[in-house]
Design a protein around this motif. Structure first.
Motif, PDB file in Angstrom:
ATOM      1  N   GLY A   1       0.777  -1.356  -0.041  1.00 63.53           N
ATOM      2  CA  GLY A   1       0.126   0.041   0.002  1.00 63.53           C
ATOM      3  C   GLY A   1       0.810   1.330   0.224  1.00 63.53           C
ATOM      4  N   GLY A   2       1.982   1.167   0.855  1.00 65.05           N
ATOM      5  CA  GLY A   2       2.732   2.452   0.708  1.00 65.05           C
ATOM      6  C   GLY A   2       3.575   2.703  -0.415  1.00 65.05           C
ATOM      7  N   PHE A   3       3.908   1.728  -1.326  1.00 64.34           N
ATOM      8  CA  PHE A   3       4.662   1.611  -2.456  1.00 64.34           C
ATOM      9  C   PHE A   3       3.676   2.142  -3.446  1.00 64.34           C
ATOM     10  CE2 PHE A   3       5.842  -0.229  -6.395  1.00 64.34           C
ATOM     11  CZ  PHE A   3       6.981   0.511  -6.678  1.00 64.34           C
ATOM     12  N   LEU A   4       2.469   1.547  -3.668  1.00 66.92           N
ATOM     13  CA  LEU A   4       1.564   2.100  -4.605  1.00 66.92           C
ATOM     14  C   LEU A   4       1.138   3.788  -4.416  1.00 66.92           C
ATOM     15  CD1 LEU A   4      -0.809  -1.163  -4.913  1.00 66.92           C
ATOM     16  CD2 LEU A   4       1.114  -0.282  -6.401  1.00 66.92           C
ATOM     17  N   ALA A   5       0.762   3.830  -2.992  1.00 64.50           N
ATOM     18  CA  ALA A   5       0.551   5.144  -2.783  1.00 64.50           C
ATOM     19  C   ALA A   5       1.706   6.337  -3.201  1.00 64.50           C
ATOM     20  CB  ALA A   5       0.071   5.357  -1.194  1.00 64.50           C
ATOM     21  N   ALA A   6       2.680   5.729  -2.788  1.00 65.49           N
ATOM     22  CA  ALA A   6       3.993   6.787  -3.205  1.00 65.49           C
ATOM     23  C   ALA A   6       3.948   6.970  -4.682  1.00 65.49           C
ATOM     24  CB  ALA A   6       5.163   6.214  -2.525  1.00 65.49           C
ATOM     25  N   ALA A   7       3.782   5.784  -5.414  1.00 70.30           N
ATOM     26  CA  ALA A   7       3.835   6.056  -6.929  1.00 70.30           C
ATOM     27  C   ALA A   7       2.860   6.717  -7.390  1.00 70.30           C
ATOM     28  CB  ALA A   7       3.952   4.561  -7.342  1.00 70.30           C
ATOM     29  N   ALA A   8       1.875   6.871  -7.021  1.00 69.51           N
ATOM     30  CA  ALA A   8       0.542   7.279  -7.460  1.00 69.51           C
ATOM     31  C   ALA A   8       0.325   8.775  -7.003  1.00 69.51           C
ATOM     32  CB  ALA A   8      -0.869   6.696  -7.006  1.00 69.51           C
ATOM     33  N   ALA A   9       1.064   9.142  -5.852  1.00 66.84           N
ATOM     34  CA  ALA A   9       0.871  10.251  -5.353  1.00 66.84           C
ATOM     35  C   ALA A   9       2.055  11.280  -6.069  1.00 66.84           C
ATOM     36  CB  ALA A   9       1.075  10.302  -3.749  1.00 66.84           C
ATOM     37  N   LYS A  10       1.547  12.264  -7.040  1.00 64.16           N
ATOM     38  CA  LYS A  10       2.652  13.164  -7.541  1.00 64.16           C
ATOM     39  C   LYS A  10       2.623  14.486  -6.946  1.00 64.16           C
ATOM     40  CE  LYS A  10       1.668  11.017 -12.247  1.00 64.16           C
ATOM     41  NZ  LYS A  10       1.293  11.518 -13.547  1.00 64.16           N
ATOM     42  N   PRO A  11       3.687  15.111  -6.917  1.00 70.18           N
ATOM     43  CA  PRO A  11       3.637  16.429  -6.061  1.00 70.18           C
ATOM     44  C   PRO A  11       2.582  17.497  -6.324  1.00 70.18           C
ATOM     45  CG  PRO A  11       5.788  15.748  -7.201  1.00 70.18           C
ATOM     46  CD  PRO A  11       5.000  15.059  -7.395  1.00 70.18           C
ATOM     47  N   GLU A  12       2.302  17.423  -8.007  1.00 70.29           N
ATOM     48  CA  GLU A  12       1.213  18.294  -8.075  1.00 70.29           C
ATOM     49  C   GLU A  12      -0.353  17.953  -7.479  1.00 70.29           C
ATOM     50  OE1 GLU A  12       2.148  15.769 -11.712  1.00 70.29           O
ATOM     51  OE2 GLU A  12       3.339  17.154 -10.106  1.00 70.29           O
ATOM     52  N   MET A  13      -0.341  16.518  -7.603  1.00 64.90           N
ATOM     53  CA  MET A  13      -1.823  16.008  -6.733  1.00 64.90           C
ATOM     54  C   MET A  13      -1.916  16.406  -5.434  1.00 64.90           C
ATOM     55  SD  MET A  13      -2.796  12.101  -6.954  1.00 64.90           S
ATOM     56  CE  MET A  13      -3.112  11.996  -8.861  1.00 64.90           C
ATOM     57  N   LEU A  14      -0.747  16.308  -4.642  1.00 60.95           N
ATOM     58  CA  LEU A  14      -0.659  16.543  -3.306  1.00 60.95           C
ATOM     59  C   LEU A  14      -0.778  18.006  -2.827  1.00 60.95           C
ATOM     60  CD1 LEU A  14       2.594  14.450  -2.165  1.00 60.95           C
ATOM     61  CD2 LEU A  14       0.284  13.879  -1.594  1.00 60.95           C
TER      62      LEU A  14
ATOM     63  N   THR B   1      -8.623   2.198  22.334  1.00 58.99           N
ATOM     64  CA  THR B   1      -7.677   3.407  22.200  1.00 58.99           C
ATOM     65  C   THR B   1      -6.287   2.733  21.773  1.00 58.99           C
ATOM     66  OG1 THR B   1      -8.821   4.827  23.909  1.00 58.99           O
ATOM     67  CG2 THR B   1      -6.616   5.164  23.238  1.00 58.99           C
ATOM     68  N   THR B   2      -5.735   1.639  22.399  1.00 58.98           N
ATOM     69  CA  THR B   2      -4.612   0.993  21.819  1.00 58.98           C
ATOM     70  C   THR B   2      -4.323   0.648  20.420  1.00 58.98           C
ATOM     71  OG1 THR B   2      -4.411   0.098  24.151  1.00 58.98           O
ATOM     72  CG2 THR B   2      -3.191  -1.104  22.414  1.00 58.98           C
ATOM     73  N   VAL B   3      -5.516  -0.105  20.069  1.00 59.89           N
ATOM     74  CA  VAL B   3      -5.797  -0.337  18.594  1.00 59.89           C
ATOM     75  C   VAL B   3      -6.055   0.914  17.807  1.00 59.89           C
ATOM     76  CG1 VAL B   3      -7.157  -1.590  16.898  1.00 59.89           C
ATOM     77  CG2 VAL B   3      -6.873  -2.554  19.097  1.00 59.89           C
ATOM     78  N   ALA B   4      -6.565   2.093  18.083  1.00 58.06           N
ATOM     79  CA  ALA B   4      -6.657   3.061  17.359  1.00 58.06           C
ATOM     80  C   ALA B   4      -5.446   3.963  17.265  1.00 58.06           C
ATOM     81  CB  ALA B   4      -7.727   4.015  18.050  1.00 58.06           C
ATOM     82  N   CYS B   5      -4.735   3.877  18.320  1.00 50.11           N
ATOM     83  CA  CYS B   5      -3.176   4.411  18.246  1.00 50.11           C
ATOM     84  C   CYS B   5      -2.308   3.725  17.274  1.00 50.11           C
ATOM     85  CB  CYS B   5      -2.516   4.425  19.749  1.00 50.11           C
ATOM     86  SG  CYS B   5      -3.320   5.795  21.134  1.00 50.11           S
ATOM     87  N   MET B   6      -2.546   2.612  17.086  1.00 48.67           N
ATOM     88  CA  MET B   6      -1.475   1.744  16.379  1.00 48.67           C
ATOM     89  C   MET B   6      -1.936   2.027  14.869  1.00 48.67           C
ATOM     90  SD  MET B   6       1.023   0.073  17.721  1.00 48.67           S
ATOM     91  CE  MET B   6       1.105   1.817  18.327  1.00 48.67           C
ATOM     92  N   ILE B   7      -3.085   2.094  14.628  1.00 47.08           N
ATOM     93  CA  ILE B   7      -3.744   2.600  13.201  1.00 47.08           C
ATOM     94  C   ILE B   7      -3.277   3.640  12.935  1.00 47.08           C
ATOM     95  CG2 ILE B   7      -5.846   2.724  11.883  1.00 47.08           C
ATOM     96  CD1 ILE B   7      -7.237   0.470  13.499  1.00 47.08           C
ATOM     97  N   VAL B   8      -3.456   4.798  13.728  1.00 44.36           N
ATOM     98  CA  VAL B   8      -3.100   6.287  13.522  1.00 44.36           C
ATOM     99  C   VAL B   8      -1.447   6.159  13.406  1.00 44.36           C
ATOM    100  CG1 VAL B   8      -2.858   8.704  14.322  1.00 44.36           C
ATOM    101  CG2 VAL B   8      -4.896   7.363  14.719  1.00 44.36           C
TER     102      VAL B   8
ATOM    103  N   VAL C   1      -1.174   5.010   9.550  1.00 46.14           N
ATOM    104  CA  VAL C   1      -1.789   5.803   8.679  1.00 46.14           C
ATOM    105  C   VAL C   1      -0.405   7.079   8.451  1.00 46.14           C
ATOM    106  CG1 VAL C   1      -3.282   7.382   8.285  1.00 46.14           C
ATOM    107  CG2 VAL C   1      -3.773   4.904   8.781  1.00 46.14           C
ATOM    108  N   LEU C   2      -0.246   7.578   9.661  1.00 44.73           N
ATOM    109  CA  LEU C   2       0.594   8.755   9.776  1.00 44.73           C
ATOM    110  C   LEU C   2       1.960   8.412   9.311  1.00 44.73           C
ATOM    111  CD1 LEU C   2      -0.372  10.415  13.345  1.00 44.73           C
ATOM    112  CD2 LEU C   2      -0.907  11.239  10.908  1.00 44.73           C
ATOM    113  N   THR C   3       2.505   7.132   9.429  1.00 45.11           N
ATOM    114  CA  THR C   3       3.927   6.909   8.798  1.00 45.11           C
ATOM    115  C   THR C   3       3.674   6.665   7.323  1.00 45.11           C
ATOM    116  OG1 THR C   3       4.398   5.589  10.908  1.00 45.11           O
ATOM    117  CG2 THR C   3       5.767   5.016   8.940  1.00 45.11           C
TER     118      THR C   3
END
Length: 250
Positions: A30-43, A198-205, A208-210
């Motif tokens: 997911g991170g690789f595909l998102a990084a490949a799809a996210a272009k600077p102009e799109m961000l 909250t423990t599960v939510a912190c790990m998900i967040v 996602v933030l990473t």
């Protein structure tokens, strides 16, 4: 006789490793595909669009959310108060439970509005309507505190053994001490469920933030914030367990 502890570990370990491996693979893909799809102009377009949305929504966030959330909170409180006024000395337990259920919903909507009010207050400092939103925030918080005080007062009238004022800085500690063993056990169960969630939510967040940092370069501060919340949650829980065990032994 085989050690039951080792048996449980051997039984659970394969499933645990499979989940960890699958999560790592899916996260990497997911991170690789998102990084490949996210272009600077799109961000940049996404940032610009978010700024425009917040500039339009921000000034109205607190008043609209106050109407949407504080109105049902007030209505639930009023219905609970009407039931209390009609409450007979030998009233059925179901009636008392219904009053408590409605007051709990009132506090739930009240809490949601608190979250929205703080969010739009923070957002206001990033844009150009900070003084306006500060005034609205103070008005909303006044309504929130007054409604919470009325709910607590009503609950105390139904349960005279309860102690504590909404304006007391140690209200939660005083209130918990006035609860009986069954109520304290219920609070403990709810707290443990909140701890797990909250423990599960912190790990998900955190994940996602990473990924967002990897894609958009947001920096480590958002990731650190999630880890600080996770660390405070875990350490405070363990310290509370230690203190509680010492108190029980005494």
């Amino acid at each position: 006789m085989k050690d039951s502890v080792q048996q449980d570990n051997r039984r659970a370990l394969p499933k645990f490793l499979a989940v960890v491996a699958a999560s790592a693979v899916l996260g990497g893909i997911g991170g690789f595909l998102a990084a490949a799809a996210a272009k600077p102009e799109m961000l940049e377009a996404m940032r610009t669009g978010l700024d425009r949305v917040m500039q339009m929504v921000g000034p109205w966030g607190i008043p609209v959310s106050s109407v949407v959330l504080l109105l049902p909170a007030w209505l639930h409180y009023c219905s609970a108060r009407r039931l209390y006024r009609c409450l007979e000395p030998d009233a059925e337990e179901n009636t008392v439970e219904e009053i408590q259920r409605r007051t709990n919903f009132s506090l739930l909507f009240n809490t949601l509005e608190t979250i929205f009010a703080f969010f739009f207050l923070a957002a206001s400092f990033q844009y150009t309507y900070a003084p306006f939103n500060v005034v609205l925030f103070l008005i909303a918080m006044t309504c929130i505190i007054l409604l919470e005080q009325k709910v607590i007062d009503l609950t105390r009238r139904i349960n005279p053994e309860k102690k504590g004022s909404a304006y007391d800085l140690k209200f939660q500690k005083t209130w918990f001490a006035s609860c009986d063993e069954a109520e304290q056990a219920q609070i403990g169960q709810a707290s443990f469920q909140a701890f797990r969630t909250t423990t599960v939510a912190c790990m998900i967040v955190y994940v996602v933030l990473t990924l967002i940092n990897f894609i958009a370069g947001t920096g480590l501060l958002p990731v650190l914030t999630a880890l600080v919340i996770f660390g405070v949650l875990q350490v405070s829980y363990l310290l509370a367990c230690i203190r509680t065990r010492r108190h029980i032994r005494r």
